[in-house]
Design an enzyme around this catalytic site. Sequence first.
Site, PDB file in Angstrom:
ATOM      1  NE  ARG A 109      39.327 -23.448  55.957  1.00  0.00           N
ATOM      2  CZ  ARG A 109      38.595 -24.504  55.602  1.00  0.00           C
ATOM      3  NH1 ARG A 109      38.704 -25.632  56.272  1.00  0.00           N
ATOM      4  NH2 ARG A 109      37.782 -24.432  54.588  1.00  0.00           N
ATOM      5  CG  HIS A 136      33.465 -21.608  53.795  1.00  0.00           C
ATOM      6  ND1 HIS A 136      34.630 -21.282  53.136  1.00  0.00           N
ATOM      7  CD2 HIS A 136      33.428 -22.971  53.829  1.00  0.00           C
ATOM      8  CE1 HIS A 136      35.264 -22.391  52.794  1.00  0.00           C
ATOM      9  NE2 HIS A 136      34.557 -23.430  53.201  1.00  0.00           N
ATOM     10  CD  GLN A 139      31.668 -25.189  50.252  1.00  0.00           C
ATOM     11  OE1 GLN A 139      32.739 -25.608  50.651  1.00  0.00           O
ATOM     12  NE2 GLN A 139      30.966 -25.838  49.326  1.00  0.00           N
ATOM     13  CG  ASP A 231      28.433 -27.193  57.263  1.00  0.00           C
ATOM     14  OD1 ASP A 231      29.237 -28.156  57.222  1.00  0.00           O
ATOM     15  OD2 ASP A 231      28.770 -26.038  57.623  1.00  0.00           O
ATOM     16  CB  CYS A 272      30.273 -27.213  52.395  1.00  0.00           C
ATOM     17  SG  CYS A 272      30.001 -27.511  54.158  1.00  0.00           S
ATOM     18  NE  ARG A 300      35.075 -24.379  48.062  1.00  0.00           N
ATOM     19  CZ  ARG A 300      35.747 -24.477  49.219  1.00  0.00           C
ATOM     20  NH1 ARG A 300      35.662 -25.565  49.959  1.00  0.00           N
ATOM     21  NH2 ARG A 300      36.503 -23.479  49.675  1.00  0.00           N
TER      22      ARG A 300
HETATM   23  N1   CP Z   1      34.253 -27.399  52.297  1.00  0.00           N
HETATM   24  C1   CP Z   1      35.464 -27.107  52.819  1.00  0.00           C
HETATM   25  O1   CP Z   1      35.800 -25.946  53.056  1.00  0.00           O
HETATM   26  O2   CP Z   1      36.250 -28.181  52.992  1.00  0.00           O
HETATM   27  P1   CP Z   1      37.665 -28.189  53.741  1.00  0.00           P
HETATM   28  O3   CP Z   1      37.395 -27.890  55.183  1.00  0.00           O
HETATM   29  O4   CP Z   1      38.214 -29.553  53.514  1.00  0.00           O
HETATM   30  O5   CP Z   1      38.538 -27.108  53.139  1.00  0.00           O
HETATM   31  N1  NVA Z   2      30.765 -25.139  59.129  1.00  0.00           N
HETATM   32  C1  NVA Z   2      31.918 -25.961  58.891  1.00  0.00           C
HETATM   33  C2  NVA Z   2      32.355 -25.860  57.462  1.00  0.00           C
HETATM   34  C3  NVA Z   2      33.509 -26.726  57.081  1.00  0.00           C
HETATM   35  C4  NVA Z   2      33.905 -26.548  55.650  1.00  0.00           C
HETATM   36  C5  NVA Z   2      33.040 -25.566  59.823  1.00  0.00           C
HETATM   37  O1  NVA Z   2      33.250 -24.362  60.022  1.00  0.00           O
HETATM   38  O2  NVA Z   2      33.703 -26.446  60.371  1.00  0.00           O
END
Ligand code: CP
Ligand code: NVA
Length: 331
Positions: A109, A136, A139, A231, A272, A300
């Site tokens: 990530r 992502h 997700q 989101d 999400c 998830r």
């Molecule tokens: N939705 C999601 O990816 O959550 P986190 O950022 O907590 O992993």
């Molecule tokens: N768009 C958001 C998603 C978090 C799960 C981010 O990248 O912060």
Amino acid sequence: MVLETLKGRSLLTWLDYSKEEIRLLLDLAKKVKDQAKRGELHQRFLGKTIALIFEKRSTRTRCSFETAFGEEGGHPVFLSTGDIQLGGKESIEDTARVLGRMFSAIQFRGFEQSAVEILVKYSGVPVYNGLTDSFHPTQALADIMTLEENFGDSAGKTLCFVGDGRNNVARSLLVICAKLGVNFRIITPPELMPDENLVRSCASLAASNSASIYVGPDLAQVSGADALYTDVWVSMGEEALKETRKKLLMPYQVNQALMDRTGRKDAIFLHCLPAVRGEEVTPDVINGPQSRAWDEAENRKHTIKAIMLATLCGDAALGGSAVSPHNTSDG
Ligand code: CP
Ligand code: NVA
């Protein structure tokens, strides 16, 4: 098609997967969830290891990978970039080479999509994109699973994403919906439209699957939708844009009035998470009866387990009997 065809594969974006392959993963995720609900214990990752690299924060993604892998007998190792050499003294290439010698798989990530591509190229093990600035994908699989739990096969259903239309979550939904034949609407101001090339290729993919794509500012597009999705307005790494985004996106807040504009009492709300109540969604909607955000968060874990099982175990993902803590000789 059998799960063996997915063995050894990485997941960087759904662009690399066919409709049939995504459907295999959804079917496996449903089986994995049923097994979990029955309390079955399996040890399908016994002897395997996964490196979980996090440049950005996470609750759901980290916990899903860590618990899904560990409870099946595997050994997950959490590596934040505050702890390892990556990005500091050591290049991603060299880190990939080393991790590939020690781990069965890698989750990443972070910021750049190119980082996951480099990890694939130099590690030689399956790599999973746990969120980059561009996509992502894990997700989006959980989102489709949740949509299908409510409405059956997602093909022909309509999902509306309302908010920052160029972010990683919107872009991943765009791709997975086009592949699966889900009608997908991104309702967003002109300043936040996703890149034209991606929209064009997804629109043609969607058309070949009898579905349509809309990208634009028209909130009337929520009419008839099965699900509204939003989101955060400011993704990780964009904190300096907070005030600009609030001004731009306030008209796109998902509130009860917008839910009602679907004209569907059975329309569901998806997010999400994490959520900023009072910005992209009002508390009554996310906490209310149409919200499926908590099922989505749980999913998830099941979808991430399915992705790891298929790509690490192939057909063996379905084989083997459950182990039970009561099946011991003195039990
Ligand atoms: N939705 C999601 O990816 O959550 P986190 O950022 O907590 O992993
Ligand atoms: N768009 C958001 C998603 C978090 C799960 C981010 O990248 O912060």
